[in-house]
Design an enzyme around this catalytic site. Structure first.
Site, PDB file in Angstrom:
ATOM      1  N   SER A 272    -117.177 -11.216 -36.231  1.00 40.14           N
ATOM      2  CA  SER A 272    -118.522 -11.032 -36.153  1.00 40.14           C
ATOM      3  C   SER A 272    -119.204 -11.147 -37.435  1.00 40.14           C
ATOM      4  O   SER A 272    -118.576 -10.929 -38.612  1.00 40.14           O
ATOM      5  CB  SER A 272    -118.613  -9.299 -35.805  1.00 40.14           C
ATOM      6  OG  SER A 272    -119.731  -8.884 -36.014  1.00 40.14           O
TER       7      SER A 272
ATOM      8  N   TYR B 251    -115.305  -0.557 -37.981  1.00 40.77           N
ATOM      9  CA  TYR B 251    -115.577  -1.911 -37.148  1.00 40.77           C
ATOM     10  C   TYR B 251    -115.823  -2.941 -38.065  1.00 40.77           C
ATOM     11  O   TYR B 251    -115.126  -3.878 -38.030  1.00 40.77           O
ATOM     12  CB  TYR B 251    -116.702  -1.765 -36.250  1.00 40.77           C
ATOM     13  CG  TYR B 251    -117.049  -2.905 -35.415  1.00 40.77           C
ATOM     14  CD1 TYR B 251    -116.399  -3.383 -34.435  1.00 40.77           C
ATOM     15  CD2 TYR B 251    -117.926  -3.986 -36.025  1.00 40.77           C
ATOM     16  CE1 TYR B 251    -116.791  -4.459 -33.652  1.00 40.77           C
ATOM     17  CE2 TYR B 251    -118.174  -5.102 -35.146  1.00 40.77           C
ATOM     18  CZ  TYR B 251    -117.657  -5.204 -33.858  1.00 40.77           C
ATOM     19  OH  TYR B 251    -117.796  -6.381 -33.344  1.00 40.77           O
TER      20      TYR B 251
HETATM   21  N1  LIG Z   1    -121.468  -7.152 -28.439  1.00 42.67           N
HETATM   22  C1  LIG Z   1    -121.893  -7.792 -29.690  1.00 42.67           C
HETATM   23  O1  LIG Z   1    -122.905  -7.665 -30.058  1.00 42.67           O
HETATM   24  C2  LIG Z   1    -120.793  -8.375 -30.251  1.00 42.67           C
HETATM   25  C3  LIG Z   1    -121.382  -9.156 -31.520  1.00 42.67           C
HETATM   26  C4  LIG Z   1    -120.074  -9.603 -32.315  1.00 42.67           C
HETATM   27  C5  LIG Z   1    -118.952  -9.735 -32.120  1.00 42.67           C
HETATM   28  N2  LIG Z   1    -118.374  -9.086 -31.083  1.00 42.67           N
HETATM   29  C6  LIG Z   1    -116.879  -9.142 -30.392  1.00 42.67           C
HETATM   30  O2  LIG Z   1    -116.820  -9.405 -29.327  1.00 42.67           O
HETATM   31  C7  LIG Z   1    -115.562  -9.436 -28.635  1.00 42.67           C
HETATM   32  C8  LIG Z   1    -115.740  -8.704 -27.327  1.00 42.67           C
HETATM   33  O3  LIG Z   1    -116.782  -7.729 -27.182  1.00 42.67           O
HETATM   34  P1  LIG Z   1    -117.880  -7.360 -26.015  1.00 42.67           P
HETATM   35  O4  LIG Z   1    -119.267  -7.361 -26.839  1.00 42.67           O
HETATM   36  O5  LIG Z   1    -117.660  -8.344 -25.001  1.00 42.67           O
HETATM   37  O6  LIG Z   1    -117.356  -6.098 -25.464  1.00 42.67           O
HETATM   38  P2  LIG Z   1    -117.065  -5.360 -24.258  1.00 42.67           P
HETATM   39  O7  LIG Z   1    -117.808  -5.708 -23.034  1.00 42.67           O
HETATM   40  O8  LIG Z   1    -116.887  -3.970 -24.442  1.00 42.67           O
HETATM   41  O9  LIG Z   1    -115.571  -6.022 -23.930  1.00 42.67           O
HETATM   42  C9  LIG Z   1    -114.371  -5.825 -24.818  1.00 42.67           C
HETATM   43  C10 LIG Z   1    -113.206  -6.217 -23.815  1.00 42.67           C
HETATM   44  O10 LIG Z   1    -111.993  -5.841 -24.803  1.00 42.67           O
HETATM   45  C11 LIG Z   1    -111.238  -5.256 -24.019  1.00 42.67           C
HETATM   46  N3  LIG Z   1    -110.346  -4.288 -24.529  1.00 42.67           N
HETATM   47  C12 LIG Z   1    -110.690  -3.319 -25.246  1.00 42.67           C
HETATM   48  N4  LIG Z   1    -109.817  -2.709 -25.718  1.00 42.67           N
HETATM   49  C13 LIG Z   1    -108.610  -3.381 -25.321  1.00 42.67           C
HETATM   50  C14 LIG Z   1    -107.180  -3.057 -25.433  1.00 42.67           C
HETATM   51  N5  LIG Z   1    -106.578  -1.956 -26.222  1.00 42.67           N
HETATM   52  N6  LIG Z   1    -106.368  -3.959 -24.992  1.00 42.67           N
HETATM   53  C15 LIG Z   1    -106.890  -4.830 -24.137  1.00 42.67           C
HETATM   54  N7  LIG Z   1    -108.169  -5.314 -23.947  1.00 42.67           N
HETATM   55  C16 LIG Z   1    -108.871  -4.256 -24.458  1.00 42.67           C
HETATM   56  C17 LIG Z   1    -111.913  -4.525 -22.939  1.00 42.67           C
HETATM   57  O11 LIG Z   1    -111.207  -4.632 -21.382  1.00 42.67           O
HETATM   58  P3  LIG Z   1    -110.555  -3.234 -21.014  1.00 42.67           P
HETATM   59  O12 LIG Z   1    -111.183  -2.275 -21.212  1.00 42.67           O
HETATM   60  O13 LIG Z   1    -110.645  -3.615 -19.565  1.00 42.67           O
HETATM   61  O14 LIG Z   1    -109.189  -3.149 -21.702  1.00 42.67           O
HETATM   62  C18 LIG Z   1    -113.144  -5.632 -22.582  1.00 42.67           C
HETATM   63  O15 LIG Z   1    -112.705  -6.677 -21.930  1.00 42.67           O
HETATM   64  C19 LIG Z   1    -115.089  -8.021 -29.636  1.00 42.67           C
HETATM   65  O16 LIG Z   1    -114.196  -8.683 -30.378  1.00 42.67           O
HETATM   66  C20 LIG Z   1    -116.524  -7.505 -30.461  1.00 42.67           C
HETATM   67  O17 LIG Z   1    -115.986  -7.070 -31.380  1.00 42.67           O
HETATM   68  C21 LIG Z   1    -119.181  -8.580 -30.051  1.00 42.67           C
END
Ligand SMILES: NC(=O)c1ccc[n+]([C@@H]2O[C@H](COP(=O)([O-])OP(=O)(O)OC[C@H]3O[C@@H](n4cnc5c(N)ncnc54)[C@H](OP(=O)(O)O)[C@@H]3O)[C@@H](O)[C@H]2O)c1
Length: 268
Positions: free
Chosen positions: A142, A155
């Site tokens: 990120s 985070y």
């Molecule tokens: N959203 C933003 O603004 C943003 C910005 C920069 C970077 N990111 C990064 O993008 C990535 C994806 O995040 P997102 O924004 O798409 O959020 P999200 O919609 O909450 O997705 C998170 C995913 O991670 C899985 N997950 C969480 N804990 C887990 C575990 N212990 N084992 C296996 N799977 C797990 C969840 O699936 P289950 O709950 O089904 O396990 C879900 O599929 C993350 O690394 C986040 O830090 C996001």
């Protein structure tokens, strides 16, 4: 270029991981999709196979914070496809709390276990296969892995740790292509919904949605895939954010205050 390549994506049940699965599938890649919520993954599998009947998809229900679960994930991928070309370490959890408001310091440990150790386990077990295929390891970090951001201490720490890990592994493993993805906010993911939050009356309450339009998960996925095919070392999303670390070096606390104002705008 991605046709018939074997791609493993963690955290594919929602948000960016789901979007990446759609984009890789459209490019003809075979997929191993992992998360903890099985129904979401099987629904996604049906949708993707319908749209792309020539690809193969294998679902693995796994918790990336658990070492054996991560090991089993890679083993299942190898027994299914015999070769691994791309590992996408995407699974993650957010944080919206002052450090002092979390109920227990071990909450940070739990966050690190998912966000950082999840990457470590995935990397450790996939490394021999990626060396063999001269494949790619994509770490979804990120922009918050490069600058301090209030209410995100755990985070931010986990993303700084990922950046250090990947930048070092690049030196040790020249056969593997490492891509660090550094997105800013992405629209309509579940990161806020499942974030680590504080307890007590003074705990901050974050708005459900972003204030203004931010990049969609599908557009973000597209940019990551483009960076992968161009064998880039890192991808800032949006691109202009590549100036963020430089601006912070130049403007110091003025820059930090600007970020703070942006964050305050997200608080109810
Ligand atoms: N959203 C933003 O603004 C943003 C910005 C920069 C970077 N990111 C990064 O993008 C990535 C994806 O995040 P997102 O924004 O798409 O959020 P999200 O919609 O909450 O997705 C998170 C995913 O991670 C899985 N997950 C969480 N804990 C887990 C575990 N212990 N084992 C296996 N799977 C797990 C969840 O699936 P289950 O709950 O089904 O396990 C879900 O599929 C993350 O690394 C986040 O830090 C996001």
């Amino acid at each position: 270029m991605l046709e018939k390549k074997n791609v493993l994506i963690t955290g594919a049940s929602s948000g960016l991981g789901r979007a990446l699965a759609k984009k890789f599938a459209k490019n003809g890649a075979n997929l191993v999709l992992c998360a903890r919520r099985s129904e979401r993954l099987y629904d996604l599998q049906d949708e993707l196979i319908k749209a792309n009947p020539h690809i193969k998809i294998h679902i693995v229900i796994a918790d990336v914070s658990d070492k054996n679960s991560s090991k089993n994930l890679v083993e299942q991928c190898m027994s299914q496809f015999s070769q691994l070309d791309v590992f996408v370490a995407n699974a993650g959890q957010g944080m919206w709390s002052r450090f002092r408001d979390i109920s227990d310091p071990d909450k940070i440990n739990e966050l690190m276990q998912v966000n950082f150790m999840g990457v470590v386990y995935g990397l450790f077990y996939s490394l021999p296969y990626l060396r063999k295929s001269s494949g790619s390891f994509i770490a979804i970090s990120s922009i918050q892995g490069l600058i301090p951001v209030a209410y995100h201490a755990g985070y931010v720490a986990s993303k700084y740790a990922i950046n250090g890990l990947i930048d070092t592994l690049r030196l040790e493993e020249p056969k593997i292509h490492f891509l660090l993805a550094l997105p800013s906010w992405i629209a309509n993911t579940e990161l806020r919904e499942h974030a680590l939050v504080g307890v007590g009356r003074s705990a901050v309450q974050v708005k459900k949605q972003h204030k203004k339009n931010v990049i969609s998960a599908l557009d973000c996925a597209e940019k990551i895939i483009r960076a992968l095919t161009n064998r880039k070392k890192e991808v800032f999303i949006p691109k202009i954010y590549r100036y963020v670390p430089i601006l912070r070096d130049v403007f110091g606390s003025t820059f930090d205050q600007l970020v703070m104002n942006k964050i305050q705008g997200q608080i109810k």
